[in-house]
Motif scaffolding. Structure first.
Motif, PDB file in Angstrom:
ATOM      1  N   ALA A 146       0.836  -1.208   0.000  1.00 28.75           N
ATOM      2  CA  ALA A 146       0.000   0.000   0.000  1.00 28.75           C
ATOM      3  C   ALA A 146       0.868   1.255   0.000  1.00 28.75           C
ATOM      4  CB  ALA A 146      -0.926  -0.005   1.205  1.00 28.75           C
ATOM      5  N   GLY A 147       1.910   1.246   0.849  1.00 31.51           N
ATOM      6  CA  GLY A 147       2.817   2.393   0.927  1.00 31.51           C
ATOM      7  C   GLY A 147       3.484   2.669  -0.414  1.00 31.51           C
ATOM      8  N   LYS A 148       3.902   1.594  -1.093  1.00 34.52           N
ATOM      9  CA  LYS A 148       4.573   1.761  -2.390  1.00 34.52           C
ATOM     10  C   LYS A 148       3.619   2.280  -3.448  1.00 34.52           C
ATOM     11  CE  LYS A 148       8.656  -0.906  -1.895  1.00 34.52           C
ATOM     12  NZ  LYS A 148       9.249  -2.230  -1.935  1.00 34.52           N
ATOM     13  N   LYS A 149       2.357   1.858  -3.338  1.00 35.14           N
ATOM     14  CA  LYS A 149       1.339   2.320  -4.302  1.00 35.14           C
ATOM     15  C   LYS A 149       1.129   3.832  -4.162  1.00 35.14           C
ATOM     16  CE  LYS A 149      -1.449   1.280  -7.501  1.00 35.14           C
ATOM     17  NZ  LYS A 149      -2.783   1.832  -7.437  1.00 35.14           N
ATOM     18  N   ILE A 150       1.103   4.317  -2.922  1.00 33.95           N
ATOM     19  CA  ILE A 150       0.925   5.753  -2.677  1.00 33.95           C
ATOM     20  C   ILE A 150       2.131   6.523  -3.210  1.00 33.95           C
ATOM     21  CG2 ILE A 150       0.606   7.538  -0.918  1.00 33.95           C
ATOM     22  CD1 ILE A 150      -0.703   5.296   0.818  1.00 33.95           C
ATOM     23  N   LEU A 151       3.328   5.962  -2.950  1.00 30.07           N
ATOM     24  CA  LEU A 151       4.557   6.601  -3.440  1.00 30.07           C
ATOM     25  C   LEU A 151       4.526   6.728  -4.960  1.00 30.07           C
ATOM     26  CD1 LEU A 151       7.417   4.958  -1.351  1.00 30.07           C
ATOM     27  CD2 LEU A 151       6.563   7.274  -1.209  1.00 30.07           C
ATOM     28  N   GLU A 152       4.011   5.685  -5.604  1.00 25.89           N
ATOM     29  CA  GLU A 152       3.922   5.677  -7.064  1.00 25.89           C
ATOM     30  C   GLU A 152       3.015   6.805  -7.551  1.00 25.89           C
ATOM     31  OE1 GLU A 152       2.201   2.318  -9.587  1.00 25.89           O
ATOM     32  OE2 GLU A 152       3.889   1.404  -8.509  1.00 25.89           O
ATOM     33  N   ASP A 153       1.829   6.919  -6.904  1.00 28.22           N
ATOM     34  CA  ASP A 153       0.877   7.967  -7.286  1.00 28.22           C
ATOM     35  C   ASP A 153       1.475   9.357  -7.089  1.00 28.22           C
ATOM     36  OD1 ASP A 153      -1.091   6.336  -8.185  1.00 28.22           O
ATOM     37  OD2 ASP A 153      -2.349   6.449  -6.392  1.00 28.22           O
ATOM     38  N   CYS A 154       2.166   9.555  -5.948  1.00 26.89           N
ATOM     39  CA  CYS A 154       2.797  10.853  -5.681  1.00 26.89           C
ATOM     40  C   CYS A 154       3.852  11.134  -6.760  1.00 26.89           C
ATOM     41  CB  CYS A 154       3.463  10.859  -4.308  1.00 26.89           C
ATOM     42  SG  CYS A 154       2.306  10.919  -2.953  1.00 26.89           S
ATOM     43  N   ASP A 155       4.649  10.104  -7.095  1.00 28.80           N
ATOM     44  CA  ASP A 155       5.704  10.275  -8.087  1.00 28.80           C
ATOM     45  C   ASP A 155       5.150  10.702  -9.446  1.00 28.80           C
ATOM     46  OD1 ASP A 155       8.161   9.993  -6.929  1.00 28.80           O
ATOM     47  OD2 ASP A 155       8.085   7.801  -6.907  1.00 28.80           O
ATOM     48  N   HIS A 156       4.033  10.063  -9.838  1.00 29.23           N
ATOM     49  CA  HIS A 156       3.399  10.411 -11.112  1.00 29.23           C
ATOM     50  C   HIS A 156       3.070  11.890 -11.148  1.00 29.23           C
ATOM     51  CE1 HIS A 156       2.992   6.796 -13.309  1.00 29.23           C
ATOM     52  NE2 HIS A 156       2.358   6.142 -12.349  1.00 29.23           N
ATOM     53  N   LEU A 157       2.460  12.368 -10.048  1.00 31.67           N
ATOM     54  CA  LEU A 157       2.031  13.766  -9.993  1.00 31.67           C
ATOM     55  C   LEU A 157       3.235  14.703  -9.972  1.00 31.67           C
ATOM     56  CD1 LEU A 157      -0.919  13.493  -7.466  1.00 31.67           C
ATOM     57  CD2 LEU A 157      -1.059  13.724  -9.911  1.00 31.67           C
ATOM     58  N   ILE A 158       4.278  14.327  -9.230  1.00 35.83           N
ATOM     59  CA  ILE A 158       5.453  15.204  -9.131  1.00 35.83           C
ATOM     60  C   ILE A 158       6.159  15.320 -10.489  1.00 35.83           C
ATOM     61  CG2 ILE A 158       7.741  15.476  -8.073  1.00 35.83           C
ATOM     62  CD1 ILE A 158       6.491  14.132  -5.546  1.00 35.83           C
ATOM     63  N   THR A 159       6.307  14.194 -11.193  1.00 35.00           N
ATOM     64  CA  THR A 159       6.976  14.262 -12.503  1.00 35.00           C
ATOM     65  C   THR A 159       6.171  15.124 -13.473  1.00 35.00           C
ATOM     66  OG1 THR A 159       6.026  12.097 -12.903  1.00 35.00           O
ATOM     67  CG2 THR A 159       8.390  12.158 -12.549  1.00 35.00           C
ATOM     68  N   GLN A 160       4.823  15.015 -13.378  1.00 38.43           N
ATOM     69  CA  GLN A 160       4.003  15.844 -14.266  1.00 38.43           C
ATOM     70  C   GLN A 160       4.112  17.319 -13.915  1.00 38.43           C
ATOM     71  OE1 GLN A 160      -0.088  14.446 -14.876  1.00 38.43           O
ATOM     72  NE2 GLN A 160       0.720  12.417 -14.479  1.00 38.43           N
ATOM     73  N   LEU A 161       4.225  17.603 -12.612  1.00 37.75           N
ATOM     74  CA  LEU A 161       4.340  19.012 -12.188  1.00 37.75           C
ATOM     75  C   LEU A 161       5.686  19.597 -12.606  1.00 37.75           C
ATOM     76  CD1 LEU A 161       2.861  19.239  -8.616  1.00 37.75           C
ATOM     77  CD2 LEU A 161       2.080  20.423 -10.629  1.00 37.75           C
ATOM     78  N   ASN A 162       6.729  18.767 -12.583  1.00 36.58           N
ATOM     79  CA  ASN A 162       8.050  19.266 -12.958  1.00 36.58           C
ATOM     80  C   ASN A 162       8.126  19.667 -14.423  1.00 36.58           C
ATOM     81  OD1 ASN A 162       9.130  19.039 -10.423  1.00 36.58           O
ATOM     82  ND2 ASN A 162       9.885  16.963 -10.743  1.00 36.58           N
ATOM     83  N   GLU A 163       7.213  19.100 -15.228  1.00 39.93           N
ATOM     84  CA  GLU A 163       7.204  19.442 -16.658  1.00 39.93           C
ATOM     85  C   GLU A 163       6.487  20.760 -16.929  1.00 39.93           C
ATOM     86  OE1 GLU A 163       5.509  15.980 -18.459  1.00 39.93           O
ATOM     87  OE2 GLU A 163       7.220  14.761 -17.845  1.00 39.93           O
TER      88      GLU A 163
END
Lengths: 87, 266
Positions: free
Chosen positions: A69-86
Motif C-alpha cells: 500500500a505504501g509503495k502504491k501511494i509513493l507511485e501515485d505521488c511520483d506520477h504527480l510530481i513528474t508531471q508538475l516538474n514538466e
C-alpha cells in the motif's frame, strides 16, 4: 514518524504511529482496503490532542500488504510530481 | 493512473484538476497543502523602543502575521537545524524596523538581513505613528507549520470539489427548464438542444435533475476527478506549494515503508 509495534502475529498487526494524523493514516487505510488479502484495516486516535494514532490490520500477510500500500501511494505521488516538474 | 492538469495559474492563485485518484487522496493532498508546507513567519520580537500608541504585544502579533517570501532550500526547520535549535543564519532570519513619525509604518519598512527574505507585500500597514513617536525593534522569523499557527500556513481557501459527469439522455425534450434552473449556468441551449457547457462550475445541487420532467439528466459523482483551487499568501508560488505537499507525503510514506520492510526482515 516513529513507529512502535504493539502486536504482531502471522495474520494481524497493530502499530502506534507517532506524530501522524488523518493526512497519512486515512490515505494508508484506504489503500490497504483496496487489497483483497486485507480483511480489516482501521486506525483510531484515542484523543485528538494528546493521543497517538493506532493502526490495526488483519489479513493474510499484513506486513506485506502495508508495504504494498505504501509503495502504491509513493507511485501515485511520483506520477504527480513528474508531471508538475514538466509544467 | 494519477494525472494532474493545471487550468489557471498566476502568482497568487491556482486552479487544477487531479484525475485517477480517490477522494481520500484528494483530501490528503488538501490537508498536506494546508499543514505540511512550512513557511517563514516572525515568532520573536525584541522591542527596543516603542513610543507609539499600539501595545508591544499587539504590534508583535501584527508583525507575526506578515507573510514572508520563503526559500525552502535556504532554510532548515529550527528543531532539525545543525545548531540544534539555538538559532543560526540557516534556520532563522532577522528583520529590523527603525522608524520615526509622523508616518504609517508599512511591511515594506522592515529591513531584512537576507535580501531574498522580504515581506511578500510591502503595503501591509503595521501601525500609524504621530510626530515624535518612534519605533525600534528586531524581529526574528523562523520556519513553522500551519498546525502550529496559521501564520505559517502557505495557502488560503484551499479546497477541492468533485467534477461530475452529466449525461443528457435521448428522452430529453429540450424544454430548457434545466438551463433556467441551474444557478451555476452549467447548461446552455444550442439551437434548441440542451448541452453541458461548463461542467467545472457544477456544485452538485441536483436542481436540474429535480426539475427535469423526462428524467433525462444523469449525474455521475464517482468520476475520480477533482477540481482544486487555492490562493497563496505570497510566501511561495502555488506550484511550489503543490510540489512541497506531494514531496512531504512521499517522504512520510517512504520512511514508513522502509520501517515496515525492516520489520518484515525481522
Amino acid at each position: 514518524m516513529e513507529v512502535k509495534v504493539l502486536n504482531i502475529s502471522k495474520d494481524s498487526l497493530k502499530l502506534e504511529i507517532r506524530g501522524e494524523n488523518h493526512t497519512v493514516l486515512n490515505l494508508l487505510v484506504h489503500y490497504l482496503l483496496k487489497d483483497d488479502s486485507v480483511e480489516m484495516a482501521k486506525y483510531n486516535t484515542p484523543h485528538p490532542l494528546v493521543g497517538e494514532p493506532i493502526l490495526e490490520i488483519i489479513g493474510e500477510n499484513p506486513v506485506k500488504s502495508v508495504i504494498k500500500a505504501g509503495k502504491k501511494i509513493l507511485e501515485d505521488c511520483d506520477h504527480l510530481i513528474t508531471q508538475l516538474n514538466e509544467v | 493512473m494519477a494525472s494532474i492538469q493545471i487550468l489557471e495559474i498566476n502568482k497568487l492563485k491556482v486552479k487544477f484538476i487531479i484525475e485517477g485518484v480517490s477522494e481520500v487522496f484528494a483530501n490528503s493532498l488538501r490537508r498536506a497543502m494546508i499543514s505540511m508546507v512550512p513557511t517563514l513567519a516572525v515568532d520573536f520580537v525584541d522591542i527596543y523602543m516603542n513610543s507609539g500608541l499600539m501595545y508591544d504585544e499587539v504590534l508583535a502579533h501584527r508583525i507575526g502575521l506578515i507573510p514572508l517570501k520563503t526559500d525552502l532550500e535556504k532554510y532548515n526547520l529550527k528543531e532539525k537545524c545543525t545548531c540544534s535549535g539555538e538559532g543560526c543564519p540557516s534556520c532563522q532570519v532577522s528583520l529590523r524596523l527603525n522608524v520615526e513619525g509622523p508616518k504609517t509604518v508599512y511591511s515594506g519598512d522592515l529591513i531584512s538581513d537576507d535580501p531574498d527574505t522580504i515581506p511578500a507585500f510591502d503595503n501591509i500597514p503595521i501601525v500609524k505613528l504621530k510626530e515624535g513617536q518612534q519605533l525600534m525593534l528586531e524581529a526574528t522569523a523562523r520556519l513553522g507549520f500551519g498546525t502550529e499557527h496559521s501564520k505559517y500556513q502557505a495557502v488560503c481557501g484551499c479546497g477541492y470539489k468533485i467534477i461530475p459527469e452529466i449525461t443528457i439522455e435521448d428522452s430529453c425534450n429540450n424544454c430548457g427548464k434545466c438551463v433556467e434552473e441551474c444557478p451555476r449556468d452549467v447548461f446552455s441551449s444550442n439551437n434548441g438542444t440542451i448541452e453541458v457547457t461548463d461542467i467545472y462550475s457544477c456544485s452538485l445541487c441536483y436542481l436540474c435533475v429535480k426539475v427535469c420532467e423526462e428524467n433525462a439528466i444523469q449525474i455521475d459523482e464517482n468520476t475520480n476527478r477533482f477540481l482544486f483551487s487555492f490562493e497563496v499568501d505570497g510566501s511561495m508560488t502555488p506550484l511550489k506549494v503543490i510540489k512541497v505537499a506531494l514531496n512531504q507525503l512521499k517522504e512520510r510514506f517512504a520512511e514508513f515503508t522502509e520501517k515496515m520492510e525492516k520489520l518484515s526482515v525481522e
